[in-house]
Design a protein around this motif. Structure first.
Motif, PDB file in Angstrom:
ATOM      1  N   ALA A  97      21.506 -36.272 -32.600  1.00 13.10           N
ATOM      2  CA  ALA A  97      20.194 -36.143 -33.405  1.00 13.10           C
ATOM      3  C   ALA A  97      20.336 -35.816 -34.997  1.00 13.10           C
ATOM      4  O   ALA A  97      19.330 -36.496 -35.810  1.00 13.10           O
ATOM      5  CB  ALA A  97      19.566 -34.922 -32.985  1.00 13.10           C
ATOM      6  N   VAL A 127       8.703 -43.727 -34.962  1.00  8.08           N
ATOM      7  CA  VAL A 127       8.467 -42.734 -33.870  1.00  8.08           C
ATOM      8  C   VAL A 127       7.412 -43.760 -32.868  1.00  8.08           C
ATOM      9  O   VAL A 127       6.347 -44.182 -33.271  1.00  8.08           O
ATOM     10  CB  VAL A 127       7.979 -41.352 -33.971  1.00  8.08           C
ATOM     11  CG1 VAL A 127       7.390 -40.718 -32.696  1.00  8.08           C
ATOM     12  CG2 VAL A 127       8.801 -40.561 -34.310  1.00  8.08           C
ATOM     13  N   ASN A 187      14.921 -38.373 -30.938  1.00  7.42           N
ATOM     14  CA  ASN A 187      14.919 -36.898 -30.216  1.00  7.42           C
ATOM     15  C   ASN A 187      14.218 -35.867 -31.142  1.00  7.42           C
ATOM     16  O   ASN A 187      14.141 -36.035 -32.228  1.00  7.42           O
ATOM     17  CB  ASN A 187      16.355 -36.771 -30.481  1.00  7.42           C
ATOM     18  CG  ASN A 187      16.895 -35.364 -30.008  1.00  7.42           C
ATOM     19  OD1 ASN A 187      16.352 -34.297 -30.460  1.00  7.42           O
ATOM     20  ND2 ASN A 187      17.811 -35.354 -29.127  1.00  7.42           N
ATOM     21  N   ASP A 188      13.777 -34.995 -30.172  1.00  6.55           N
ATOM     22  CA  ASP A 188      12.805 -33.932 -31.037  1.00  6.55           C
ATOM     23  C   ASP A 188      13.517 -33.076 -32.161  1.00  6.55           C
ATOM     24  O   ASP A 188      12.950 -32.939 -33.126  1.00  6.55           O
ATOM     25  CB  ASP A 188      12.384 -32.843 -29.876  1.00  6.55           C
ATOM     26  CG  ASP A 188      11.482 -33.616 -29.167  1.00  6.55           C
ATOM     27  OD1 ASP A 188      10.840 -34.556 -29.382  1.00  6.55           O
ATOM     28  OD2 ASP A 188      11.235 -32.921 -27.868  1.00  6.55           O
ATOM     29  N   TYR A 189      14.788 -33.088 -31.775  1.00  7.22           N
ATOM     30  CA  TYR A 189      15.708 -32.221 -32.954  1.00  7.22           C
ATOM     31  C   TYR A 189      15.814 -33.034 -34.317  1.00  7.22           C
ATOM     32  O   TYR A 189      15.745 -32.522 -35.284  1.00  7.22           O
ATOM     33  CB  TYR A 189      17.001 -31.900 -32.456  1.00  7.22           C
ATOM     34  CG  TYR A 189      17.662 -30.899 -33.260  1.00  7.22           C
ATOM     35  CD1 TYR A 189      17.178 -29.598 -33.364  1.00  7.22           C
ATOM     36  CD2 TYR A 189      18.834 -30.990 -33.955  1.00  7.22           C
ATOM     37  CE1 TYR A 189      17.653 -28.696 -34.338  1.00  7.22           C
ATOM     38  CE2 TYR A 189      19.508 -30.133 -34.573  1.00  7.22           C
ATOM     39  CZ  TYR A 189      18.796 -28.988 -34.804  1.00  7.22           C
ATOM     40  OH  TYR A 189      19.344 -27.912 -35.581  1.00  7.22           O
ATOM     41  N   THR A 190      15.801 -34.221 -34.017  1.00  9.85           N
ATOM     42  CA  THR A 190      15.883 -35.411 -35.109  1.00  9.85           C
ATOM     43  C   THR A 190      14.332 -35.160 -36.146  1.00  9.85           C
ATOM     44  O   THR A 190      14.568 -34.859 -37.305  1.00  9.85           O
ATOM     45  CB  THR A 190      15.990 -36.736 -34.940  1.00  9.85           C
ATOM     46  OG1 THR A 190      17.055 -37.032 -34.248  1.00  9.85           O
ATOM     47  CG2 THR A 190      15.783 -37.735 -36.173  1.00  9.85           C
ATOM     48  N   VAL A 191      13.427 -35.015 -35.246  1.00  6.33           N
ATOM     49  CA  VAL A 191      12.040 -34.854 -35.939  1.00  6.33           C
ATOM     50  C   VAL A 191      12.292 -33.392 -36.520  1.00  6.33           C
ATOM     51  O   VAL A 191      11.623 -33.269 -37.836  1.00  6.33           O
ATOM     52  CB  VAL A 191      11.120 -34.900 -34.832  1.00  6.33           C
ATOM     53  CG1 VAL A 191       9.687 -34.464 -35.686  1.00  6.33           C
ATOM     54  CG2 VAL A 191      11.094 -36.389 -34.448  1.00  6.33           C
ATOM     55  N   THR A 192      12.661 -32.539 -36.085  1.00 11.51           N
ATOM     56  CA  THR A 192      12.793 -31.035 -36.406  1.00 11.51           C
ATOM     57  C   THR A 192      13.612 -30.954 -37.935  1.00 11.51           C
ATOM     58  O   THR A 192      13.218 -30.376 -38.890  1.00 11.51           O
ATOM     59  CB  THR A 192      13.487 -30.072 -35.572  1.00 11.51           C
ATOM     60  OG1 THR A 192      12.582 -29.970 -34.185  1.00 11.51           O
ATOM     61  CG2 THR A 192      13.737 -28.897 -36.146  1.00 11.51           C
TER      62      THR A 192
END
Length: 139
Positions: free
Chosen positions: A7, A33, A42-47
């Motif tokens: 991520a 996305v 991945n959600d952590y990439t977005v975060t």
């Protein structure tokens, strides 16, 4: 490579591309996305991308203050992206230990940038880590 490491790598890719294109990384991320041409994000990439973007003025100020002999504009774009993610995790990601944030950033620099970049990234983030608790107190 773990899920978070992947991520982080993906977040560097987005930040690097946005930097080169002169565009907003969150907009670039939003365009990608759900695109059928792009692997799932991945959600952590977005975060990470959103966190770096939201705190970028402060992140860039701190990098500039602690990058001895280097201006932000003079650094390779990939080093800027790696440092921004490392600093975001160091100061704003409460679930990431300081040593992990630094180590992950150094590993990204080893794999993506010049031979001198890992030492440079380690030095900048290490100097900031010494005062991280003071910085977190005023964020």
């Amino acid at each position: 490579m773990g899920a978070r490491s992947k991520a982080r790598k993906r977040a560097v890719d987005f930040l690097y591309e946005a930097d080169l294109l002169g565009t907003d990384p969150v907009t670039l991320l939003a365009e990608r996305v759900g695109s059928p041409d792009v692997p799932p994000v991945n959600d952590y990439t977005v975060t990470l991308v959103e966190g770096v973007h939201a705190n970028r003025p402060r992140i860039d100020d701190l990098i500039s203050e602690h990058a001895e002999g280097w201006t932000l504009q003079r650094m390779p774009a990939v080093d800027r992206a790696v440092l921004r993610i490392g600093l975001y995790e160091l100061l704003w990601a409460a679930d990431v230990p300081d040593a992990v944030a630094i180590d992950e950033a150094v590993e990204l620099a080893k794999g993506l940038s010049t031979d001198d970049s890992p030492r440079f990234v380690n030095g900048v983030l290490g100097r900031i880590a010494v005062i991280a608790d003071q910085l977190r107190a005023v964020l």
